[in-house]
Design a protein around this motif. Structure first.
Motif, short mmCIF file in Angstrom:
data_model
loop_
_atom_site.label_atom_id
_atom_site.label_comp_id
_atom_site.label_asym_id
_atom_site.label_seq_id
_atom_site.Cartn_x
_atom_site.Cartn_y
_atom_site.Cartn_z
N GLN A 116 27.36 3.70 -53.39
CA GLN A 116 27.86 5.03 -53.75
C GLN A 116 27.64 6.03 -52.61
O GLN A 116 28.50 6.86 -52.33
CB GLN A 116 27.13 5.54 -55.01
CG GLN A 116 27.33 4.69 -56.24
CD GLN A 116 28.79 4.65 -56.67
OE1 GLN A 116 29.51 5.65 -56.57
NE2 GLN A 116 29.24 3.48 -57.11
N ALA A 117 26.48 5.88 -51.95
CA ALA A 117 26.19 6.78 -50.83
C ALA A 117 27.16 6.57 -49.69
O ALA A 117 27.61 7.52 -49.04
CB ALA A 117 24.75 6.54 -50.37
N VAL A 118 27.52 5.31 -49.46
CA VAL A 118 28.47 5.01 -48.38
C VAL A 118 29.83 5.62 -48.71
O VAL A 118 30.51 6.22 -47.85
CB VAL A 118 28.60 3.47 -48.18
CG1 VAL A 118 29.83 3.13 -47.35
CG2 VAL A 118 27.34 2.94 -47.51
N LEU A 119 30.25 5.55 -49.99
CA LEU A 119 31.53 6.17 -50.39
C LEU A 119 31.49 7.67 -50.13
O LEU A 119 32.44 8.27 -49.63
CB LEU A 119 31.78 5.91 -51.89
CG LEU A 119 32.27 4.51 -52.25
CD1 LEU A 119 32.39 4.37 -53.77
CD2 LEU A 119 33.64 4.26 -51.60
N PHE A 193 20.69 10.86 -47.11
CA PHE A 193 20.63 11.34 -48.48
C PHE A 193 19.18 11.26 -48.94
O PHE A 193 18.52 10.24 -48.68
CB PHE A 193 21.48 10.48 -49.42
CG PHE A 193 22.94 10.45 -49.05
CD1 PHE A 193 23.81 11.42 -49.53
CD2 PHE A 193 23.46 9.45 -48.23
CE1 PHE A 193 25.15 11.40 -49.20
CE2 PHE A 193 24.81 9.43 -47.90
CZ PHE A 193 25.65 10.41 -48.38
N CYS A 194 18.69 12.27 -49.59
CA CYS A 194 17.33 12.15 -50.13
C CYS A 194 17.19 12.92 -51.44
O CYS A 194 17.90 13.89 -51.68
CB CYS A 194 16.29 12.61 -49.10
SG CYS A 194 16.43 14.31 -48.60
N TRP A 195 16.33 12.42 -52.28
CA TRP A 195 16.08 13.04 -53.59
C TRP A 195 14.71 12.55 -54.09
O TRP A 195 14.23 11.49 -53.68
CB TRP A 195 17.19 12.70 -54.57
CG TRP A 195 17.25 11.24 -54.99
CD1 TRP A 195 16.75 10.71 -56.11
CD2 TRP A 195 17.83 10.16 -54.26
NE1 TRP A 195 16.98 9.36 -56.15
CE2 TRP A 195 17.65 8.98 -55.02
CE3 TRP A 195 18.50 10.06 -53.03
CZ2 TRP A 195 18.09 7.74 -54.61
CZ3 TRP A 195 18.93 8.81 -52.62
CH2 TRP A 195 18.74 7.68 -53.40
N LEU A 226 19.88 6.24 -45.41
CA LEU A 226 20.38 6.71 -44.12
C LEU A 226 21.57 5.83 -43.73
O LEU A 226 21.48 4.59 -43.77
CB LEU A 226 19.25 6.56 -43.10
CG LEU A 226 19.43 7.22 -41.75
CD1 LEU A 226 18.07 7.70 -41.23
CD2 LEU A 226 20.01 6.25 -40.75
N ILE A 227 22.70 6.47 -43.41
CA ILE A 227 23.92 5.71 -43.13
C ILE A 227 24.42 6.04 -41.74
O ILE A 227 24.50 7.21 -41.36
CB ILE A 227 25.01 6.04 -44.17
CG1 ILE A 227 24.51 5.64 -45.56
CG2 ILE A 227 26.32 5.33 -43.86
CD1 ILE A 227 25.39 6.09 -46.70
#
Lengths: 252, 175
Positions: A116-119, A193-195, A226-227
């Motif tokens: 999902q993060a990659v999308l 991304f972080c949460w 991380l992407i």
């Protein structure tokens, strides 16, 4: 020792099997009794003759070959014997079922969320909507994000010299509101991304999804994804330095 | 397994001649001896992991003996056995026979041996040719040491008698 006793012990004496004390007694008797002495000589000669005249044969060379073949065939049979055991198949099926059950019960949550993060990352690239707050100042980015989130994400100024902080934005991935921080170099773009982990702390993993390199890890404060498009010493250096700075508290 | 097989070959193949000679002595026929030896090697490989001794030759000969006796019991009636001939296809080991006298003695001994019961033939072979101790004979033949002593004595006596009988026949023939 008399002659009868000597005759009884003679074979064992000539076979070197007589115990020490009897041997001495017999030797003494033989040195005194000519008839027992000649009997001993006769038996010894017979043994020598037997050894000298017994035919011994060399095993046919064909037999040697046959044995090598048979022995090697046996080895192969033994190797395959394992596969004839029903329990091997039962164990195989059991392991397969177990892995399926484990996958269902404990799915690799890191991978799904990474997908999902990659999308999200690729969506942000195509319309050139990389950031909502465009600033190289980590304090500005952090305060912008903190105002829109219920947590304060760690913002590292510039983990590696080749990458500069571009800015940040807020995304939603699998119903989680996450902080997105973007870094840019001449040829690459890194999205982090972080949460907060709450109850779900992601295990450390690396994936390649849709051609993107994904690095997942977590600490007490946050889960991180991380992407990057490229994978090489520069991106590895970025990741390592980023993690070091998080660990040493060198962030805003 | 690869390694086990290689160790097995290194330990057991050098004793092939002894195994063959012993098998010939027990089962008498060349082809039977070859089959027995082949079977014994396969049995030995199967049981090789249980072999922890340092005398592979004795261990192997023990297996050859079992295989040979198994063959005698299953396939061959003793009355069917062909004579134990000295002139066979296999190559004779060692120096070539020097003269006709020696050749004659070899033949006489083979003839005399073949008339002995198998348990006397084997004990003579293991003691005189293989130089086995009484203890090793007792454990391999599964008999007491007293039996080893008496059987050996009987074997030597019988062989001497057979040789003497052959000698008397020959003398009669010459006269």
């Amino acid at each position: 020792m008399n002659c009868e006793e000597a005759g009884r012990l003679l074979d064992a004496y000539l076979d070197r099997e007589l115990e020490w004390s009897s041997r001495l007694e017999l030797q003494e008797h033989l040195s005194l009794c000519p008839s027992c002495w000649s009997l001993a000589q006769e038996r010894q000669e017979f043994r020598t003759l037997f050894r000298a005249t017994t035919s011994t044969y060399k095993a046919p060379s064909e037999l040697r070959k046959k044995i090598l073949v048979a022995v090697r065939r046996e080895k192969t049979k033994q190797a395959f014997a394992l596969f004839r055991q029903p329990w091997v198949y039962a164990a195989g099926v059991f392991i397969l079922c177990l892995s399926l059950v484990l996958n269902i019960l404990f799915p690799d949550s890191g991978k799904e969320i990474s997908r999902q993060a990659v999308l999200c990352h690729s969506r942000s690239i195509s319309p050139e909507h990389l950031v909502d707050v465009n600033s190289a100042n980590p304090l500005v980015v952090k305060s912008w994000l903190a105002a829109r989130l219920d947590f304060s994400p760690p913002v590292v100024a510039s983990p590696a010299s080749a990458y500069a902080l571009l800015g940040g934005r807020v995304d939603v991935i699998q119903n989680r509101t996450v902080a997105t921080i973007v870094y840019k170099s001449d040829k690459d773009l890194i999205t982090l991304f972080c949460w907060p982990p709450k109850r779900e702390q992601l295990p450390q993993r690396e994936y390649v999804i849709n051609g993107y390199h994904v690095h997942v890890w977590s600490n007490a404060e946050c889960n991180y994804i991380l992407i990057s498009k490229f994978r090489g010493p520069e991106t590895d250096g970025f990741t390592d330095s980023f993690r070091d700075q998080l660990q040493s508290g060198a962030y805003f | 397994m690869e390694e086990v097989q290689s160790i097995f070959e290194k330990l057991c193949l050098p004793h092939l001649d002894a195994a063959y000679n012993f098998a010939r002595l027990v089962v008498e026929r060349d082809q039977d001896a070859e089959d027995v030896v082949q079977e014994a090697y396969v049995r030995a490989l199967k049981g090789f992991e249980k072999f922890h001794g340092n005398d592979a030759r004795a261990w192997l000969l023990g297996i050859v003996r079992n295989a040979a006796y198994g063959r005698l019991q299953k396939h061959v009636r003793k009355s069917d056995l062909l004579p134990f001939e000295a002139t066979i296809d296999a190559e004779t080991v060692g120096d070539p026979l020097p003269d006709s006298y020696h050749e004659e003695r070899v033949q006489q001994l083979d003839e005399a041996l073949k008339r002995l019961p198998v348990e006397l033939r084997e004990i003579l072979f293991l003691r005189e040719i293989e130089d086995w101790s009484y203890r090793k004979l007792a454990s391999t033949l599964k008999v007491s040491s007293e039996t080893v002593v008496s059987r050996l004595s009987r074997a030597r006596q019988c062989l001497q008698q057979e040789l003497a009988r052959a000698g008397r026949k020959e003398l009669k023939h010459e006269l």
